[in-house]
Scaffold this active site. Structure first.
Site, PDB file in Angstrom:
ATOM      1  N   LEU A 165      58.547  63.006  52.519  1.00 13.03           N
ATOM      2  CA  LEU A 165      57.678  62.006  52.219  1.00 13.03           C
ATOM      3  C   LEU A 165      57.856  60.826  52.853  1.00 13.03           C
ATOM      4  O   LEU A 165      56.942  60.153  53.315  1.00 13.03           O
ATOM      5  CB  LEU A 165      57.618  61.594  50.948  1.00 13.03           C
ATOM      6  N   GLY A 166      59.288  60.582  53.129  1.00 11.05           N
ATOM      7  CA  GLY A 166      59.514  59.270  54.012  1.00 11.05           C
ATOM      8  C   GLY A 166      60.965  59.105  53.799  1.00 11.05           C
ATOM      9  O   GLY A 166      61.909  59.629  53.081  1.00 11.05           O
ATOM     10  N   LYS A 167      61.433  57.922  54.593  1.00 13.50           N
ATOM     11  CA  LYS A 167      63.017  57.483  54.512  1.00 13.50           C
ATOM     12  C   LYS A 167      62.858  56.056  54.329  1.00 13.50           C
ATOM     13  O   LYS A 167      62.139  55.257  55.292  1.00 13.50           O
ATOM     14  CB  LYS A 167      63.488  58.182  55.661  1.00 13.50           C
ATOM     15  N   GLY A 217      65.876  52.386  53.214  1.00 13.94           N
ATOM     16  CA  GLY A 217      67.130  51.897  52.761  1.00 13.94           C
ATOM     17  C   GLY A 217      67.929  52.848  51.714  1.00 13.94           C
ATOM     18  O   GLY A 217      69.070  52.944  51.743  1.00 13.94           O
ATOM     19  N   GLY A 219      67.379  56.140  51.023  1.00 11.95           N
ATOM     20  CA  GLY A 219      67.443  57.378  51.223  1.00 11.95           C
ATOM     21  C   GLY A 219      66.284  58.174  51.639  1.00 11.95           C
ATOM     22  O   GLY A 219      65.326  57.403  51.743  1.00 11.95           O
ATOM     23  N   GLU A 220      66.189  59.448  51.436  1.00 14.53           N
ATOM     24  CA  GLU A 220      65.119  60.194  51.892  1.00 14.53           C
ATOM     25  C   GLU A 220      64.271  60.590  50.522  1.00 14.53           C
ATOM     26  O   GLU A 220      65.017  60.987  49.539  1.00 14.53           O
ATOM     27  CB  GLU A 220      65.501  61.545  52.451  1.00 14.53           C
ATOM     28  N   VAL A 221      63.167  60.866  50.552  1.00 12.01           N
ATOM     29  CA  VAL A 221      62.245  61.121  49.740  1.00 12.01           C
ATOM     30  C   VAL A 221      61.400  62.574  50.066  1.00 12.01           C
ATOM     31  O   VAL A 221      60.879  62.604  50.902  1.00 12.01           O
ATOM     32  CB  VAL A 221      61.207  60.038  49.059  1.00 12.01           C
ATOM     33  N   LYS A 246      64.129  61.463  45.298  1.00 13.32           N
ATOM     34  CA  LYS A 246      64.710  60.776  46.165  1.00 13.32           C
ATOM     35  C   LYS A 246      66.390  60.925  46.170  1.00 13.32           C
ATOM     36  O   LYS A 246      67.036  60.904  45.235  1.00 13.32           O
ATOM     37  CB  LYS A 246      64.691  59.175  45.572  1.00 13.32           C
ATOM     38  N   ASP A 263      62.972  43.883  43.915  1.00 17.79           N
ATOM     39  CA  ASP A 263      62.589  44.455  45.094  1.00 17.79           C
ATOM     40  C   ASP A 263      60.986  44.858  45.169  1.00 17.79           C
ATOM     41  O   ASP A 263      60.512  45.772  45.497  1.00 17.79           O
ATOM     42  CB  ASP A 263      63.211  45.482  45.294  1.00 17.79           C
TER      43      ASP A 263
END
Length: 657
Positions: free
Chosen positions: A345-347, A349, A351-353, A366, A462
């Protein structure tokens, strides 16, 4: 003696000389040795099938085989000879092999004083290297002896009065078909052809497997003067020896001539067969079953270890209380199909999802690395606490999994991804003002819940467009609690360190730490981001437009606040958009105490109360100051540019990310 008898004796002597001369000229050829005129000693013997066996598998033995008639080398004739023989070395089962075979010329057939083992039955410690030995040999050596400077344990060498070869080469032959050298294993048990040719000046040695013609290129070719080695009367034959390791040494056929031109070819079809020792069937079967059992055991152990390591997790005693929030790595691995790229799905700060599918629902997993154990318990406790948070505008966090060096967080899957994809990456459909306002109201409601209604005060720390997720109805849900911190209501938060993303960070972060008002500042930046369709910081724009807060305030000062809106929102409700822009400026006030709390923000967005009276010139409005690190005078900013840099930390379990 009577004259008649003298004449008869002269005729007999003449005929005998003719016979010997013819014999010396033409030589001999034996395709097997049933009728071979050989003298054998030691353990050498001619087997019933005509096979010459120089040694058997007895240890510390030697064997010789000589052509009975001596060769007479006349000084008036060129000293030359040629030979072609076929040999084989067959190992005893389970033994690596013994010493080798030598073709040789010797002035005597009496070699009883020669030693076995590495001396090959030709020399002993006294006669080796002695010029008086007058022995010339071609060795096929299968033991590397440092004493004789052997090059390896599979070589051919030229020996003159010594087993320290004057020249040697690894056993191989030149393949005329392929045009290259191919190695030969002397101990393979296969029959090997050997040719030795000496024309008086040059000695050539060649090898080849049985059934292949003599190679066009020799293995060894050396200029030699053998006149001081070879005497007038020499015997020619073979020698072999065994040491602590033993094997059978065989000669299948032998052709010899004083002239290369008259050397007779061996008839390969008539050569005897080499016996190969066979293991008993029962023993072979037992060994085969043992080997198969070992292989099967290794495979099973390997599969078990692979499976165990594949799904291995880190568990500690203190984690038992958080059991309901913990997932097995195996279940997450299968849910994401081994974290396959199709579910990526994406990357970011963190990590990867990856998208995953559990029996009950779709999930987002994640995964990110970690190092060390500092603050681990607190981090997992906060994950468990977030799992208890319940608000329609929060991305539900279901739990976690922990492996060595890796964390995995499990949350609900959001089909429409993150808000920034629609604002900045032209993802369809384009967000209308009503959808944008609804998203802002939802996130404001979530922050109100975190700050005032949850069991503990939760500081998100955040808030930004990429952390706002959208479900199928474009309902905004706040996610990514990797920087979140908890504290009791009424207590002072003890967070340290400036963490977050440039443009969303309250300027008081490094001097006063995080608080609910720093979340309000970040939400104000999000309001402007959503309404203007621009990121809080755009370093590639003209300097007066780089900072969104300052630019919106400048538009208001020019009495053109509505020009700050996203061009895609033209024709929408202008008064409402202007109110939201002013609320964004109010939330990003330089002075934390002048910012509204999230309860008020929700009321403003729902138009339950009106905004307070303030202007673009009011204290703290539209002012952006650099962020100080650790309260020092070090400014995270380039003096020539008003753009503050991004400050980020990896997760350190209790001290930020």
């Amino acid at each position: 003696m009577a004259p008649g008898l003298d004449l008869i004796w002269m005729v007999i002597s003449f005929l005998l000389l003719i016979h010997l001369s013819s014999q010396q000229e033409t030589g001999f050829s034996f395709n097997g040795f049933r009728q071979g005129d050989l003298h054998v000693d030691g353990v050498a013997q001619i087997l019933p099938g005509g096979l010459l066996r120089l040694t058997d598998t007895s240890e510390q033995k030697k064997g010789h085989a000589f052509f009975r008639q001596p060769l007479v080398f006349n000084s008036s004739e060129p000293l030359s000879f040629s030979t072609h023989f076929v040999c084989a070395m067959v190992r005893k089962p389970g033994v690596t092999g013994g010493n080798g075979i030598a073709f040789f010329l010797s002035p005597s057939m009496d070699l009883t004083n020669a030693d076995a083992t590495q001396y090959l039955g030709l020399f002993n410690t006294t006669t080796n290297r002695s010029p008086s030995s007058h022995i010339f040999a071609i060795e096929l050596d299968t033991v590397q002896s440092a004493e004789f400077d052997d090059i390896d344990n599979n070589h051919v060498g030229i020996d003159v009065n010594s087993l320290t070869s004057v020249e040697s080469a690894p056993a191989s032959y030149f393949s005329d078909k392929k045009g290259l050298n191919k190695s030969i294993s002397l101990l393979s048990g296969d029959s090997i052809q050997v040719w030795v040719d000496f024309d008086g000046t040059v000695l050539n040695v060649s090898l080849a497997p049985l059934g292949i013609r003599k190679p066009s290129q020799s293995l060894i070719s050396r200029s030699m003067n053998l006149s001081e080695v070879i005497q007038d009367r020499m015997f020619v034959g073979f020698s072999a020896a065994t040491g602590q390791l033993a094997n059978n040494h065989y000669i299948l056929g032998w052709s010899f001539s004083r002239s290369k031109a008259s050397l007779q070819s061996l008839d390969i079809s008539k050569l005897p067969q080499v016996p190969h020792p066979k293991m008993k069937t029962s023993l072979l079967l037992i060994l085969l079953l043992i080997v198969l059992g070992i292989i099967l055991l290794v495979l099973l152990v390997g599969a078990y270890l692979y499976r165990r390591n594949k799904y291995a997790e880190v568990r500690e005693e203190w984690e038992k209380e958080y059991g309901p929030h913990r997932y097995s790595y195996k279940s997450l691995y299968k849910a994401t199909k081994g974290f396959h790229k199709d579910g990526f799905l994406g990357k970011g700060g963190f990590g990867e999802v990856y998208k995953g599918t559990l029996p009950q629902e779709d999930i987002a997993v994640k995964r990110f690395s970690h190092h060390g154990e500092r603050g681990m318990k607190q981090f997992v406790a906060e994950i468990a606490s977030m799992g208890c948070l319940d608000h329609r505008n929060l991305v539900p966090l279901f739990g976690y999994c922990r492996r060595k060096g890796e964390f995995l967080l499990v949350s609900k899957y959001m089909p429409n991804g993150s808000l920034d994809q629609f604002l900045f990456h032209n993802r369809e459909p384009s967000l209308t003002w009503s959808k944008r306002l609804g998203i802002l109201k939802g996130i404001a409601s979530a922050l109100k819940y975190l700050h005032t209604e949850a069991t503990q005060v939760v500081l998100h720390r955040d808030i930004k467009a990429s952390n706002v997720m959208l479900d199928t109805d474009f309902t905004g849900k706040l996610g990514d609690f990797g920087m979140a911190r908890f504290h009791d209501h009424g207590a002072n938060p003890t967070t340290t360190g400036a963490v977050g993303t440039v443009g969303y960070m309250g300027p008081e972060l490094t001097s006063m730490g995080a608080s609910t008002k720093t979340d309000v500042y970040a939400f104000g930046a999000l309001i402007l981001e959503v309404t203007c369709g621009r990121r809080p910081v755009e370093p590639n724009l003209p300097i007066e437009k780089q900072l969104l807060v300052k630019w919106v305030c400048d538009c208001w000062k020019r009495k053109d606040l509505i020009s700050a809106r996203d061009p895609k929102l033209s024709g929408e409700l202008i008064p409402q958009i202007e109110m939201v822009l002013k609320l964004g400026l109010l939330c990003t006030n330089l002075v934390p105490e002048s910012r509204p709390d999230m309860v008020k923000v929700v009321q403003y967005l729902d138009r339950q109360v009106s905004l307070p009276d303030f202007s673009p010139d009011s204290p703290g409005i539209g002012i952006v100051t650099p962020v100080l690190v650790g309260g020092s005078s070090t400014v995270i900013s380039n003096i020539s540019s008003p753009v503050t840099e991004f400050i980020t930390h990896s997760i350190q379990y209790g001290i930020g990310r």
